[in-house]
Scaffold this motif. Structure first.
Motif, PDB file in Angstrom:
ATOM      1  N   ASP A 208      61.978 -23.813   0.802  1.00  7.93           N
ATOM      2  CA  ASP A 208      63.305 -24.433   0.624  1.00  7.93           C
ATOM      3  C   ASP A 208      63.814 -24.303  -0.815  1.00  7.93           C
ATOM      4  OD1 ASP A 208      63.188 -26.420   3.291  1.00  7.93           O
ATOM      5  OD2 ASP A 208      61.283 -25.927   2.356  1.00  7.93           O
TER       6      ASP A 208
ATOM      7  N   SER B 151      67.059 -15.560  13.135  1.00  7.27           N
ATOM      8  CA  SER B 151      66.617 -15.455  11.744  1.00  7.27           C
ATOM      9  C   SER B 151      65.349 -14.626  11.600  1.00  7.27           C
ATOM     10  CB  SER B 151      66.351 -16.878  11.219  1.00  7.27           C
ATOM     11  OG  SER B 151      65.797 -16.845   9.931  1.00  7.27           O
TER      12      SER B 151
ATOM     13  N   LYS C  57      52.580 -21.567   0.980  1.00  8.06           N
ATOM     14  CA  LYS C  57      51.705 -21.706   2.140  1.00  8.06           C
ATOM     15  C   LYS C  57      52.593 -21.848   3.368  1.00  8.06           C
ATOM     16  CE  LYS C  57      48.004 -24.731   3.440  1.00  8.06           C
ATOM     17  NZ  LYS C  57      47.955 -26.176   3.491  1.00  8.06           N
TER      18      LYS C  57
ATOM     19  N   VAL D   5      66.802 -20.618   6.020  1.00  9.74           N
ATOM     20  CA  VAL D   5      66.762 -21.418   4.784  1.00  9.74           C
ATOM     21  C   VAL D   5      67.831 -20.938   3.802  1.00  9.74           C
ATOM     22  CG1 VAL D   5      65.355 -21.897   2.729  1.00  9.74           C
ATOM     23  CG2 VAL D   5      64.357 -22.139   5.004  1.00  9.74           C
TER      24      VAL D   5
ATOM     25  N   VAL E 215      63.260 -22.389  16.879  1.00  9.63           N
ATOM     26  CA  VAL E 215      62.488 -22.164  18.088  1.00  9.63           C
ATOM     27  C   VAL E 215      61.912 -20.755  18.002  1.00  9.63           C
ATOM     28  CG1 VAL E 215      62.640 -21.944  20.597  1.00  9.63           C
ATOM     29  CG2 VAL E 215      64.078 -23.617  19.414  1.00  9.63           C
ATOM     30  N   SER E 216      60.629 -20.603  18.342  1.00  6.87           N
ATOM     31  CA  SER E 216      60.155 -19.222  18.512  1.00  6.87           C
ATOM     32  C   SER E 216      59.752 -19.008  19.963  1.00  6.87           C
ATOM     33  CB  SER E 216      59.068 -18.852  17.513  1.00  6.87           C
ATOM     34  OG  SER E 216      58.062 -19.812  17.474  1.00  6.87           O
TER      35      SER E 216
ATOM     36  N   LEU F  54      55.920 -17.997   6.211  1.00  5.02           N
ATOM     37  CA  LEU F  54      56.508 -16.936   5.397  1.00  5.02           C
ATOM     38  C   LEU F  54      55.499 -16.382   4.406  1.00  5.02           C
ATOM     39  CD1 LEU F  54      59.933 -18.458   4.496  1.00  5.02           C
ATOM     40  CD2 LEU F  54      59.606 -16.213   5.496  1.00  5.02           C
TER      41      LEU F  54
HETATM   42  P1  ATP Z   1      57.299 -25.414   3.023  1.00  2.00           P
HETATM   43  O1  ATP Z   1      58.681 -26.040   2.990  1.00  2.00           O
HETATM   44  O2  ATP Z   1      56.210 -26.337   2.593  1.00  2.00           O
HETATM   45  O3  ATP Z   1      57.241 -24.123   2.265  1.00  2.00           O
HETATM   46  P2  ATP Z   1      57.779 -25.201   5.897  1.00  2.00           P
HETATM   47  O4  ATP Z   1      57.198 -26.307   6.680  1.00  2.00           O
HETATM   48  O5  ATP Z   1      59.254 -25.138   5.701  1.00  2.00           O
HETATM   49  O6  ATP Z   1      56.964 -25.063   4.516  1.00  2.00           O
HETATM   50  P3  ATP Z   1      56.941 -23.072   7.774  1.00  2.00           P
HETATM   51  O7  ATP Z   1      56.763 -23.925   8.962  1.00  2.00           O
HETATM   52  O8  ATP Z   1      55.807 -22.190   7.341  1.00  2.00           O
HETATM   53  O9  ATP Z   1      57.363 -23.796   6.444  1.00  2.00           O
HETATM   54  O10 ATP Z   1      58.231 -22.163   8.050  1.00  2.00           O
HETATM   55  C1  ATP Z   1      58.721 -21.299   7.104  1.00  2.00           C
HETATM   56  C2  ATP Z   1      59.737 -20.390   7.729  1.00  2.00           C
HETATM   57  O11 ATP Z   1      59.139 -19.585   8.733  1.00  2.00           O
HETATM   58  C3  ATP Z   1      60.909 -21.043   8.438  1.00  2.00           C
HETATM   59  O12 ATP Z   1      61.901 -21.494   7.574  1.00  2.00           O
HETATM   60  C4  ATP Z   1      61.403 -19.887   9.300  1.00  2.00           C
HETATM   61  O13 ATP Z   1      62.172 -18.989   8.537  1.00  2.00           O
HETATM   62  C5  ATP Z   1      60.114 -19.191   9.687  1.00  2.00           C
HETATM   63  N1  ATP Z   1      59.640 -19.450  11.082  1.00  2.00           N
HETATM   64  C6  ATP Z   1      59.217 -18.530  11.940  1.00  2.00           C
HETATM   65  N2  ATP Z   1      58.869 -19.016  13.111  1.00  2.00           N
HETATM   66  C7  ATP Z   1      59.068 -20.314  13.057  1.00  2.00           C
HETATM   67  C8  ATP Z   1      58.879 -21.389  13.968  1.00  2.00           C
HETATM   68  N3  ATP Z   1      58.415 -21.192  15.205  1.00  2.00           N
HETATM   69  N4  ATP Z   1      59.146 -22.618  13.552  1.00  2.00           N
HETATM   70  C9  ATP Z   1      59.571 -22.819  12.307  1.00  2.00           C
HETATM   71  N5  ATP Z   1      59.793 -21.842  11.417  1.00  2.00           N
HETATM   72  C10 ATP Z   1      59.536 -20.597  11.756  1.00  2.00           C
END
Ligand code: ATP
Ligand code: ZN
Length: 295
Positions: free
Chosen positions: A56, A188, A14, A76, A168-169, A17
């Protein structure tokens, strides 16, 4: 077919990604069967299963052999590789063109830290201590890493660290917290990664999936352009069409002075491209998406 011959692809369960990952898989023609299993989703038309996990965990799941391929952010992947030697053997098969973001160093706008050198002897809050420390070491700067699982942007305000290194996006989160970015550590995007020793029995399905992903990515960037152009300005029109050097030119009924131009453009078509086409006499310009492509 034995269970061992099904390709297992790790996808984020979820999040940012997951969205792009599922979309890509669907566009590649993979139909997922309905099932109650929270961890494994089976495809019904190809020998492939999706394993739904936290992003992760993807690098280590692929490296350990629990999965064969994975869709994960470069951020990651490289962070995991910077911490664990065993993960160095993972191979990037394809860059996938979504989940784009940047890992950036930022500090309070009204504070003394404005450059990387200003970080000497300071503390930095981050979820990416491996990548951040490596970047600073390359610049000859020593700083203390304060590892945080999330909400890194509040660290300076709470007195937890002097600066941060975070994803940052748009920059809106930094802005809202009075922080300014001054350096990019990594740009990334999502990538398809694999173990170097995936079983040969799975190679056929792995290659098929990779080729289809390439087709989906190419068709996303590619557009089909239709327009009418004055016959005597055809060369100017051709010069403007992005990423196409051989358009199809056809007659227009009842118009000796006008031709119809059809072109597949492999580069982005901007509004400004259309305006340029219009300025050299092109009319009735249509830009259409391409659903599928195979070279
Ligand atoms: P989980 O660890 O539960 O799978 P998460 O909180 O790490 O979820 P997301 O916030 O969905 O997951 O981010 C997943 C990935 O999406 C990040 O590692 C990065 O590669 C990408 N990503 C794209 N835009 C952003 C952003 N603005 N902030 C954070 N991550 C982003
Ligand atoms: Zn995560």
């Amino acid at each position: 077919m034995s269970a061992g011959e099904r390709l297992i692809v790790a996808v984020q369960k979820k999040g940012r990604l997951a969205e792009g990952g599922f979309d890509l898989i669907k566009r590649a023609g993979v139909k997922l069967a309905y099932g109650k299993d929270e961890l494994l989703r089976k495809a019904e038309n190809v020998a492939l299963d999706l394993m739904l996990i936290r992003d992760d965990d993807i690098p280590s799941f692929v490296a350990s052999g629990a999965c064969d391929y994975g869709i994960v952010g470069e951020n990651v992947l490289y962070e995991a590789q910077s911490r664990t030697e065993r993960l160095q053997s993972l191979e990037i098969v394809l860059k996938l063109g979504f989940a784009r973001c940047s890992l950036k160093l930022a500090a309070p706008k009204d504070g003394p830290i404005k450059t990387v050198e200003d970080l000497q002897g300071r503390s930095i809050a981050t979820s990416y201590p491996g990548l951040t420390a490596k970047f600073l070491a390359e610049r000859g700067v020593e700083a203390e890493m304060v590892e945080m699982g999330g909400s890194v942007e509040v660290a300076p305000r709470m007195g937890v660290a002097d600066a941060i290194c975070d994803l940052v996006s748009t920059g809106a989160t930094l802005e809202a917290n009075g922080l300014g970015a001054f350096e990019t550590v990594l740009d990334s995007e999502a990538v398809l990664v694999r173990r170097s020793d995936v079983a040969p029995a799975k190679a056929v399905i792995a290659d098929l999936l990779t080729e289809r992903f390439k087709g989906v990515i190419a068709s996303r960037q590619t557009k089909y352009i239709l327009l009418n152009a004055p016959r005597d300005r055809l060369e100017e029109v051709r010069a403007i069409l992005p990423g196409n050097d051989a358009p199809t030119v056809a007659p227009v009924v009842g118009r000796e002075d006008v031709v119809a131009v059809h072109a597949v453009c492999t580069e982005e078509v901007f509004w400004s491209t259309l305006e340029k086409l219009k300025s050299v006499g092109a009319r009735s310009i249509l830009v259409m998406p391409i659903e599928k492509m195979m070279a």
